[in-house]
Design a protein around this motif. Structure first.
Motif, PDB file in Angstrom:
ATOM      1  N   LEU A 151      83.816 -38.924 -32.600  1.00  0.00           N
ATOM      2  CA  LEU A 151      84.667 -39.561 -31.467  1.00  0.00           C
ATOM      3  C   LEU A 151      84.996 -38.257 -30.513  1.00  0.00           C
ATOM      4  O   LEU A 151      85.220 -37.159 -31.041  1.00  0.00           O
ATOM      5  CB  LEU A 151      85.919 -40.207 -31.801  1.00  0.00           C
ATOM      6  N   THR A 152      84.785 -38.296 -29.236  1.00  0.00           N
ATOM      7  CA  THR A 152      85.371 -37.309 -28.365  1.00  0.00           C
ATOM      8  C   THR A 152      86.619 -37.302 -28.519  1.00  0.00           C
ATOM      9  O   THR A 152      87.250 -38.438 -28.654  1.00  0.00           O
ATOM     10  CB  THR A 152      84.332 -37.436 -27.147  1.00  0.00           C
ATOM     11  N   ALA A 153      87.144 -36.159 -27.711  1.00  0.00           N
ATOM     12  CA  ALA A 153      88.682 -36.193 -27.350  1.00  0.00           C
ATOM     13  C   ALA A 153      89.251 -37.379 -26.839  1.00  0.00           C
ATOM     14  O   ALA A 153      90.435 -37.928 -27.194  1.00  0.00           O
ATOM     15  CB  ALA A 153      89.175 -34.884 -26.686  1.00  0.00           C
ATOM     16  N   ILE A 154      88.621 -37.758 -25.805  1.00  0.00           N
ATOM     17  CA  ILE A 154      89.157 -39.216 -25.258  1.00  0.00           C
ATOM     18  C   ILE A 154      87.687 -40.029 -24.949  1.00  0.00           C
ATOM     19  O   ILE A 154      87.069 -39.606 -23.886  1.00  0.00           O
ATOM     20  CB  ILE A 154      89.721 -38.804 -23.812  1.00  0.00           C
ATOM     21  N   ASP A 155      87.447 -40.854 -25.867  1.00  0.00           N
ATOM     22  CA  ASP A 155      86.111 -41.415 -25.734  1.00  0.00           C
ATOM     23  C   ASP A 155      86.083 -42.665 -24.631  1.00  0.00           C
ATOM     24  O   ASP A 155      87.065 -43.010 -24.347  1.00  0.00           O
ATOM     25  CB  ASP A 155      85.578 -41.985 -27.243  1.00  0.00           C
ATOM     26  N   THR A 156      84.822 -43.117 -24.660  1.00  0.00           N
ATOM     27  CA  THR A 156      84.635 -44.222 -23.705  1.00  0.00           C
ATOM     28  C   THR A 156      85.066 -45.544 -24.138  1.00  0.00           C
ATOM     29  O   THR A 156      85.518 -45.796 -25.200  1.00  0.00           O
ATOM     30  CB  THR A 156      83.194 -44.478 -23.336  1.00  0.00           C
ATOM     31  N   PRO A 157      85.223 -46.396 -23.125  1.00  0.00           N
ATOM     32  CA  PRO A 157      85.936 -47.683 -23.677  1.00  0.00           C
ATOM     33  C   PRO A 157      84.796 -48.406 -24.576  1.00  0.00           C
ATOM     34  O   PRO A 157      85.302 -49.245 -25.283  1.00  0.00           O
ATOM     35  CB  PRO A 157      86.014 -48.488 -22.167  1.00  0.00           C
ATOM     36  N   ALA A 158      83.603 -48.182 -24.217  1.00  0.00           N
ATOM     37  CA  ALA A 158      82.421 -48.977 -25.428  1.00  0.00           C
ATOM     38  C   ALA A 158      82.738 -48.310 -26.506  1.00  0.00           C
ATOM     39  O   ALA A 158      82.769 -49.289 -27.621  1.00  0.00           O
ATOM     40  CB  ALA A 158      81.087 -48.856 -24.647  1.00  0.00           C
ATOM     41  N   ARG A 159      83.070 -47.278 -27.027  1.00  0.00           N
ATOM     42  CA  ARG A 159      83.240 -46.359 -28.261  1.00  0.00           C
ATOM     43  C   ARG A 159      84.418 -47.056 -28.809  1.00  0.00           C
ATOM     44  O   ARG A 159      84.673 -47.095 -29.912  1.00  0.00           O
ATOM     45  CB  ARG A 159      82.961 -44.950 -28.144  1.00  0.00           C
ATOM     46  N   THR A 160      85.473 -47.056 -27.887  1.00  0.00           N
ATOM     47  CA  THR A 160      86.649 -47.470 -28.511  1.00  0.00           C
ATOM     48  C   THR A 160      86.740 -48.886 -28.931  1.00  0.00           C
ATOM     49  O   THR A 160      87.147 -49.320 -30.048  1.00  0.00           O
ATOM     50  CB  THR A 160      87.730 -47.488 -27.397  1.00  0.00           C
ATOM     51  N   MET A 161      85.902 -49.721 -28.206  1.00  0.00           N
ATOM     52  CA  MET A 161      85.929 -51.262 -28.528  1.00  0.00           C
ATOM     53  C   MET A 161      85.008 -51.371 -29.871  1.00  0.00           C
ATOM     54  O   MET A 161      85.297 -52.284 -30.705  1.00  0.00           O
ATOM     55  CB  MET A 161      85.204 -51.972 -27.451  1.00  0.00           C
ATOM     56  N   GLU A 162      83.927 -50.260 -30.143  1.00  0.00           N
ATOM     57  CA  GLU A 162      83.147 -50.479 -31.313  1.00  0.00           C
ATOM     58  C   GLU A 162      83.917 -50.244 -32.652  1.00  0.00           C
ATOM     59  O   GLU A 162      83.852 -51.066 -33.570  1.00  0.00           O
ATOM     60  CB  GLU A 162      82.183 -49.322 -31.155  1.00  0.00           C
ATOM     61  N   VAL A 163      84.971 -49.513 -32.342  1.00  0.00           N
ATOM     62  CA  VAL A 163      85.943 -49.202 -33.583  1.00  0.00           C
ATOM     63  C   VAL A 163      86.688 -50.544 -33.876  1.00  0.00           C
ATOM     64  O   VAL A 163      86.742 -50.936 -34.758  1.00  0.00           O
ATOM     65  CB  VAL A 163      86.959 -48.063 -33.425  1.00  0.00           C
ATOM     66  N   VAL A 164      87.398 -51.374 -32.782  1.00  0.00           N
ATOM     67  CA  VAL A 164      88.192 -52.409 -32.619  1.00  0.00           C
ATOM     68  C   VAL A 164      87.275 -53.413 -33.422  1.00  0.00           C
ATOM     69  O   VAL A 164      87.820 -54.162 -34.164  1.00  0.00           O
ATOM     70  CB  VAL A 164      88.628 -52.611 -31.278  1.00  0.00           C
ATOM     71  N   GLN A 165      86.321 -53.604 -32.719  1.00  0.00           N
ATOM     72  CA  GLN A 165      85.340 -54.836 -33.252  1.00  0.00           C
ATOM     73  C   GLN A 165      84.647 -54.857 -34.543  1.00  0.00           C
ATOM     74  O   GLN A 165      84.784 -55.621 -35.223  1.00  0.00           O
ATOM     75  CB  GLN A 165      84.175 -54.996 -32.140  1.00  0.00           C
ATOM     76  N   ARG A 166      84.638 -53.474 -35.058  1.00  0.00           N
ATOM     77  CA  ARG A 166      84.087 -53.445 -36.430  1.00  0.00           C
ATOM     78  C   ARG A 166      85.246 -53.518 -37.341  1.00  0.00           C
ATOM     79  O   ARG A 166      85.086 -54.558 -38.463  1.00  0.00           O
ATOM     80  CB  ARG A 166      83.670 -52.000 -36.711  1.00  0.00           C
ATOM     81  N   VAL A 167      86.485 -53.474 -37.059  1.00  0.00           N
ATOM     82  CA  VAL A 167      87.520 -53.675 -37.816  1.00  0.00           C
ATOM     83  C   VAL A 167      87.879 -55.285 -37.761  1.00  0.00           C
ATOM     84  O   VAL A 167      88.095 -55.611 -38.746  1.00  0.00           O
ATOM     85  CB  VAL A 167      88.897 -52.812 -37.416  1.00  0.00           C
ATOM     86  N   ALA A 168      87.866 -55.853 -36.750  1.00  0.00           N
ATOM     87  CA  ALA A 168      88.034 -57.173 -36.444  1.00  0.00           C
ATOM     88  C   ALA A 168      87.009 -57.950 -37.315  1.00  0.00           C
ATOM     89  O   ALA A 168      87.177 -59.074 -37.932  1.00  0.00           O
ATOM     90  CB  ALA A 168      87.899 -57.613 -35.101  1.00  0.00           C
TER      91      ALA A 168
END
Length: 381
Positions: A151-168
Motif C-alpha cells: 500500500l502507498t501512504a495514501i492509496d487509491t479508492p480502488a486499492r482501498t476497496m480491494e482490501v475491503v472486498q477481500r475481507v468481505a
C-alpha cells in the motif's frame, strides 16, 4: 547437572534449532531465530554459549538475567531471539528433569485445550474465500489473512476497496459463527489505517494485526478510539519494556513471539502485565515445531489467553513443514481447531534428531521478500 554442549541447526524452510545437552543425558531443544537473519542469531547463540557451558541448566531465571543484561548492550531482535531459544531449551530440560510438562512448572494449567487459528494467505491470491472454507472444513474455528498487498501512504479508492472486498468475501464464506483475523503487516500508514479500519468494521474481525508499523506504535491509542475493531500488535516487540509502551495505550491483543521476545520466561511476564490492562494474548508463531510447542506450554497457563497462531501448512513452508521434524506429530495436531493438553515432559514434543541433522546439511538462506511500489521505491512487506 551441567550444560556440556550447545549445537545449532539451520533447517529448511527457514528455521534455526538449538540443542542443549547436559552431563546427565537430558537434552533440551529451542528455536532461536529471526526470519531472514538465522545466521546472525546463530552467531549470537554461539557467543552466549561461552557463558552457559558448564553451568547448571536449572538456574533459568539467573541465566535469563545474565544473558539479557550481562553484555552491557541490550535488547533488539537478534539478542532477544537468541535468548528466547536458549530459554525454551532450558525449560525443556527442567521439565524433562522433573518428569513434568513445562506448564506444570509454571503453575499448572488453567485450560484443557487451546484454540488455534489457521493461515489462508491474502496478500496476493484471489481465492482467499475458498482457502478460508477449506480451513473451516478442516476443523478450525478461526482463520487469519493478510489484508493487503503493498500500500502507498495514501492509496487509491480502488486499492482501498480491494482490501475491503477481500475481507468481505472471507466473512461471507465462513459465516458469523467463525472468526476472522486481518493482518495489515505494517503495510498501512497511519492515514491508511484510519481510512481502512472503519470500512472493515461491518465484517467484525476478531482483531486487526499490525495496523501500523511498530515504530508508529504511539499512534495506536488514537487509532483505537477511531474504531470498534480490537487492535493487536507485538510480533516485532521484544521485551516487557517494549510492550509497556503499547499495553494500556489502545491495543486489545498482545502478540509477543516466544522465539523473539525472550522466550517462555519473558512472554509469561508480558502476559501478566497485559492482564492488568484487560489485554488478551494471541502469541505470534509462524515458525517451527519447537516455537509452537513452547507457545502452547504458555497458552495452557495464561489466564488472559485468546487464541494461538500456528504454521502447519503456512505459505512460507516450502519443501518442509512443522511436523517433518517430529518423531510423533500428535502433540501438534489440532482436532476441532484446538490443541489438547498433554502430560508429556518438557515442551511435550520429541524432535527427530536424525532428520534435523540430515536437513541441517542442506541448510537454507531464506530472506524476507523485497517489494517495491510502481515508482520503484521500497514497499513494506
Amino acid at each position: 547437572m551441567k550444560i556440556v554442549s550447545m549445537d545449532t541447526f539451520l533447517v529448511p524452510p527457514r528455521w534455526l534449532f538449538l540443542r542443549i545437552r547436559t552431563d546427565e543425558g537430558i537434552t533440551g531443544w529451542g528455536e532461536p531465530v529471526v526470519e531472514g537473519r538465522a545466521e546472525t542469531v546463530r552467531a549470537a547463540v554461539a557467543e552466549l554459549a561461552d557463558y552457559l557451558i558448564g553451568e547448571d541448566p536449572l538456574r533459568i531465571e539467573d541465566h535469563w538475567q545474565v544473558l539479557t543484561k550481562g553484555g552491557f548492550y541490550r535488547g533488539g531482535p537478534v539478542l532477544s531471539s537468541a535468548v528466547a531459544g536458549i530459554d525454551q531449551a532450558l525449560w525443556d530440560i527442567a521439565g524433562k528433569a522433573a518428569g513434568l510438562p513445562v506448564h506444570q512448572l509454571l503453575g499448572g494449567p488453567v485450560r484443557e485445550k487451546v484454540r488455534m487459528y489457521a493461515w489462508i494467505g491474502g496478500d496476493r491470491p484471489a481465492e482467499v474465500a475458498e482457502l478460508a472454507v477449506a480451513q473451516i472444513e478442516a476443523g478450525f474455528t478461526a482463520v487469519k489473512m493478510n489484508g493487503s498487498a503493498e500500500l502507498t501512504a495514501i492509496d487509491t479508492p480502488a486499492r482501498t476497496m480491494e482490501v475491503v472486498q477481500r475481507v468481505a468475501a472471507v466473512r461471507e464464506a465462513i459465516g458469523e459463527h467463525h472468526d476472522l483475523v486481518v493482518d495489515l503487516h505494517g503495510r498501512a500508514s497511519t492515514a491508511m489505517a484510519r481510512r481502512l479500519l472503519p470500512m472493515l468494521e461491518p465484517y467484525l474481525p476478531l482483531f486487526v494485526e499490525e495496523a501500523v508499523l511498530p515504530e508508529h506504535s504511539r499512534n495506536l491509542a488514537a487509532l483505537a478510539t477511531s474504531t470498534s475493531i480490537p487492535l493487536a500488535t507485538g510480533e516485532r516487540l521484544f521485551s516487557r519494556w517494549d510492550f509497556r509502551d503499547v499495553i494500556g495505550h489502545g491495543i486489545a491483543v498482545a502478540q509477543p513471539d516466544v522465539s523473539h521476545a525472550g522466550g517462555i520466561s519473558e512472554v509469561r511476564r508480558i502476559a501478566a502485565m497485559a492482564e492488568t490492562y484487560d489485554v488478551t494474548m494471541a502469541p505470534h508463531c509462524p515458525l517451527g515445531p519447537i516455537s509452537l510447542a513452547s507457545s502452547l506450554q504458555l497458552a495452557f497457563t495464561i489466564p488472559n489467553f485468546l487464541i494461538q497462531e500456528q504454521s502447519v501448512g503456512i505459505h512460507y513452508n516450502q519443501g518442509n513443514d512443522v511436523l517433518d521434524y517430529l518423531l510423533d506429530p500428535a502433540p501438534l495436531t489440532f482436532p476441532g481447531g484446538y490443541a489438547t493438553r498433554s502430560t508429556r515432559p518438557g515442551l511435550g514434543i520429541e524432535i527427530d534428531e536424525a532428520e534435523v541433522e540430515r536437513m541441517a546439511r542442506q541448510g537454507h538462506r531464506w530472506r524476507s521478500p523485497l517489494w517495491r511500489h510502481a515508482d520503484g521505491s521500497f514497499a513494506e512487506w
